[in-house]
Design a protein around this motif. Sequence first.
Motif, PDB file in Angstrom:
ATOM      1  N   ALA A  12      32.693 -27.542   2.940  1.00 50.13           N
ATOM      2  CA  ALA A  12      32.253 -26.991   4.206  1.00 50.13           C
ATOM      3  C   ALA A  12      32.284 -25.470   4.158  1.00 50.13           C
ATOM      4  N   LEU A  13      31.673 -24.852   5.163  1.00 56.08           N
ATOM      5  CA  LEU A  13      31.615 -23.400   5.232  1.00 56.08           C
ATOM      6  C   LEU A  13      33.020 -22.801   5.229  1.00 56.08           C
ATOM      7  N   SER A  14      33.973 -23.487   5.851  1.00 59.98           N
ATOM      8  CA  SER A  14      35.342 -22.987   5.924  1.00 59.98           C
ATOM      9  C   SER A  14      36.186 -23.401   4.727  1.00 59.98           C
ATOM     10  N   ALA A  15      35.657 -24.239   3.846  1.00 59.11           N
ATOM     11  CA  ALA A  15      36.419 -24.717   2.682  1.00 59.11           C
ATOM     12  C   ALA A  15      35.492 -24.882   1.493  1.00 59.11           C
ATOM     13  N   PRO A  16      35.038 -23.774   0.921  1.00 57.43           N
ATOM     14  CA  PRO A  16      34.116 -23.877  -0.219  1.00 57.43           C
ATOM     15  C   PRO A  16      34.742 -24.572  -1.410  1.00 57.43           C
ATOM     16  N   MET A  17      33.890 -25.156  -2.249  1.00 56.66           N
ATOM     17  CA  MET A  17      34.340 -25.899  -3.418  1.00 56.66           C
ATOM     18  C   MET A  17      34.037 -25.122  -4.692  1.00 56.66           C
ATOM     19  N   LEU A  24      30.808 -23.085  -3.859  1.00 52.89           N
ATOM     20  CA  LEU A  24      29.656 -23.693  -3.185  1.00 52.89           C
ATOM     21  C   LEU A  24      30.052 -24.038  -1.763  1.00 52.89           C
ATOM     22  N   VAL A  25      29.156 -23.756  -0.800  1.00 46.18           N
ATOM     23  CA  VAL A  25      29.371 -24.197   0.574  1.00 46.18           C
ATOM     24  C   VAL A  25      28.206 -25.072   1.005  1.00 46.18           C
ATOM     25  N   ARG A  26      28.509 -26.012   1.862  1.00 48.24           N
ATOM     26  CA  ARG A  26      27.507 -26.943   2.386  1.00 48.24           C
ATOM     27  C   ARG A  26      27.565 -26.883   3.899  1.00 48.24           C
ATOM     28  N   LEU A  27      26.409 -26.825   4.535  1.00 47.42           N
ATOM     29  CA  LEU A  27      26.407 -26.745   5.997  1.00 47.42           C
ATOM     30  C   LEU A  27      25.277 -27.583   6.582  1.00 47.42           C
ATOM     31  N   ASN A  28      25.534 -28.092   7.796  1.00 46.27           N
ATOM     32  CA  ASN A  28      24.552 -28.845   8.573  1.00 46.27           C
ATOM     33  C   ASN A  28      24.537 -28.278   9.982  1.00 46.27           C
ATOM     34  N   PRO A  29      23.403 -27.765  10.449  1.00 45.16           N
ATOM     35  CA  PRO A  29      23.354 -27.191  11.792  1.00 45.16           C
ATOM     36  C   PRO A  29      23.606 -28.244  12.869  1.00 45.16           C
ATOM     37  N   GLU A  44      18.703 -14.518   3.006  1.00 43.69           N
ATOM     38  CA  GLU A  44      19.116 -13.157   2.659  1.00 43.69           C
ATOM     39  C   GLU A  44      20.614 -13.084   2.411  1.00 43.69           C
ATOM     40  N   SER A  45      21.402 -13.846   3.191  1.00 40.27           N
ATOM     41  CA  SER A  45      22.851 -13.907   2.970  1.00 40.27           C
ATOM     42  C   SER A  45      23.160 -14.527   1.615  1.00 40.27           C
ATOM     43  N   ALA A  46      22.387 -15.557   1.246  1.00 41.69           N
ATOM     44  CA  ALA A  46      22.601 -16.195  -0.057  1.00 41.69           C
ATOM     45  C   ALA A  46      22.313 -15.224  -1.190  1.00 41.69           C
ATOM     46  N   LEU A  47      21.327 -14.359  -0.997  1.00 42.59           N
ATOM     47  CA  LEU A  47      21.013 -13.357  -2.017  1.00 42.59           C
ATOM     48  C   LEU A  47      22.118 -12.310  -2.117  1.00 42.59           C
ATOM     49  N   ARG A  48      22.662 -11.920  -0.976  1.00 36.84           N
ATOM     50  CA  ARG A  48      23.704 -10.888  -0.975  1.00 36.84           C
ATOM     51  C   ARG A  48      25.024 -11.395  -1.530  1.00 36.84           C
ATOM     52  N   HIS A  49      25.383 -12.634  -1.178  1.00 34.87           N
ATOM     53  CA  HIS A  49      26.748 -13.093  -1.414  1.00 34.87           C
ATOM     54  C   HIS A  49      26.873 -14.170  -2.496  1.00 34.87           C
ATOM     55  N   GLY A  50      25.777 -14.833  -2.847  1.00 37.55           N
ATOM     56  CA  GLY A  50      25.833 -15.877  -3.866  1.00 37.55           C
ATOM     57  C   GLY A  50      25.006 -15.503  -5.083  1.00 37.55           C
ATOM     58  N   ASN A  51      24.582 -16.541  -5.808  1.00 33.63           N
ATOM     59  CA  ASN A  51      23.754 -16.290  -6.991  1.00 33.63           C
ATOM     60  C   ASN A  51      22.259 -16.421  -6.691  1.00 33.63           C
ATOM     61  N   GLY A  52      21.924 -16.491  -5.388  1.00 36.58           N
ATOM     62  CA  GLY A  52      20.518 -16.524  -5.004  1.00 36.58           C
ATOM     63  C   GLY A  52      19.875 -17.887  -5.064  1.00 36.58           C
ATOM     64  N   ILE A  53      20.690 -18.945  -5.229  1.00 31.63           N
ATOM     65  CA  ILE A  53      20.161 -20.313  -5.269  1.00 31.63           C
ATOM     66  C   ILE A  53      20.532 -21.046  -3.989  1.00 31.63           C
ATOM     67  N   ILE A  54      19.543 -21.653  -3.352  1.00 28.43           N
ATOM     68  CA  ILE A  54      19.767 -22.503  -2.173  1.00 28.43           C
ATOM     69  C   ILE A  54      19.319 -23.911  -2.519  1.00 28.43           C
ATOM     70  N   GLU A  55      20.086 -24.885  -2.060  1.00 33.74           N
ATOM     71  CA  GLU A  55      19.777 -26.287  -2.343  1.00 33.74           C
ATOM     72  C   GLU A  55      19.691 -27.087  -1.047  1.00 33.74           C
ATOM     73  N   VAL A  56      18.895 -28.128  -1.078  1.00 34.86           N
ATOM     74  CA  VAL A  56      18.930 -29.171  -0.051  1.00 34.86           C
ATOM     75  C   VAL A  56      19.285 -30.460  -0.771  1.00 34.86           C
ATOM     76  N   THR A  57      20.352 -31.112  -0.327  1.00 37.55           N
ATOM     77  CA  THR A  57      20.874 -32.269  -1.042  1.00 37.55           C
ATOM     78  C   THR A  57      20.095 -33.534  -0.706  1.00 37.55           C
ATOM     79  N   ALA A  58      20.439 -34.592  -1.404  1.00 36.85           N
ATOM     80  CA  ALA A  58      19.792 -35.888  -1.177  1.00 36.85           C
ATOM     81  C   ALA A  58      20.070 -36.409   0.221  1.00 36.85           C
ATOM     82  N   VAL A  86      27.586 -25.004  12.965  1.00 35.97           N
ATOM     83  CA  VAL A  86      27.534 -26.030  11.924  1.00 35.97           C
ATOM     84  C   VAL A  86      28.489 -27.157  12.267  1.00 35.97           C
ATOM     85  N   ARG A  87      28.116 -28.356  11.835  1.00 33.11           N
ATOM     86  CA  ARG A  87      28.915 -29.528  12.127  1.00 33.11           C
ATOM     87  C   ARG A  87      30.197 -29.523  11.321  1.00 33.11           C
TER      88      ARG A  87
END
Length: 489
Positions: A12-17, A24-29, A44-58, A86-87
Amino acid sequence: MKAFSRRGACPALSAPMQTGDGLLVRLNPVAGGLLPKSLIALGESALRHGNGIIEVTARGSLQIRGLTPASARLLAMEVDALGIAVRTGVPVETGPLAGLDPQEVADPRPLAERIRAAIEEAGLAQRLGPKVSVIVDGGGRLTMDAVTADVRLAAVQSNGRVQWNISVAGDGQNAKPLVMVKEDAACDIAVAVLRMVAEKGREAHARDLTERQLRSLASWHSVPPPSVLPDISPARGEIELSSPLSPITSVAGRATASELPISPLAGEMSGRTEGGGTDRQPIGIFDLAEAGFALGIGLPFGSMPAKNLIDLTQHALPLGATEIRLAPGRALLFIGLSPTSCHSLQQPAASLGFVTDAADPRTKIAACPGAPACASGRIATRYIAETIAAENRDILDSSFTLHISGCAKGCAHPGPAALTLVGGDNGAGLVVDGTAKALPRGYRPGYDAARGIDSIAAAIRKTRFRGETTAACLTRLGAAGVTELYRQE
């Protein structure tokens, strides 16, 4: 915020893995979707703070990769500043077109909200493992049939009114059916199942419930008051039908559901449930009547550079997109378009590398980031996947999934697949009808793995009967024969 969460928990956003390429963080609006400008800002936040990769899971969750403990905190602050709620807690999921699809049997969102509120009131979120989930499926064109869950509620028309089929422990095909009831009873039974699971400890799932418990759940609604609902025995997690108090509803003048006894927690949860998808690909144009049209666009292998996602969303804004929803099957749904604007958006989407055709062979391949993106990856999964998809479109039919895993964790597809390539010390191993955790039957160098699949594909073309699926042909060839084809030079 924790620096990282244990593997097997939900990142989760509050408990990255911690993963091979950082946190990695996972979020659902909470709202079910995102405003286009919010998705651009998130990219843009993903570009600033991560490696620039965004995923949508199965399962239709959004993931941001490559974070550090410090940047994950900054990302969380920016998500909060954007007003993206986020949920949290037990996932209670609805379909990607919930409330919009005119072909739905019923809008599942009100029942889902009731279940979320009942879970919160009962204090179950802290008592259940992080992978326990509920699905409320209103039907329509994009169902949740292939997504696994502990509790499934599916809307059906019965005698001119809506009722809910309840089943447990599985997807729409293999979940165990319990009962068909009205909405009020559906909420009660769903929470009763979760209480029983909680009684067994945080490692438990609905599959661990006894036949006695399942029979009681299926029959409680026919028992007259005051023993309307089954109670839970703190000693063994079993249930009795004689209790005067309900464990899942409040009764005037009596204890509330959250005050009723549940035995202490035991153990920690492990495992994965991100696998799944929809029977119909959420890719293409969907007529939503009063809500306009939706365009479903897939992320190849569930992953896309954030810059490409930003560019696509910027194309969608002037075309009238009002909302973007995450969809099981690793896709995004752009809502509020016209038929003309749908076609206009498909063109830049294809140019940016997105999947715009449901028959795209990349939709039949599950591939994790692999090497070099992930430090755990031993093979270049995405390169292998792209090569196989380009050269073997004709054998990548809907009958089977090809899984390409950078290591034995199998993050992209936890369940068994017809064919799995897994990276290891000996190169790319082949697992037939199994998971990435299984012992491969044969190996070849990782750089040459696609050629091994080419050999299997050539045999399928040569021996396949008219009308025979790829999966059926693989079964005829047999595991030993398929492995030999993969290994041969």
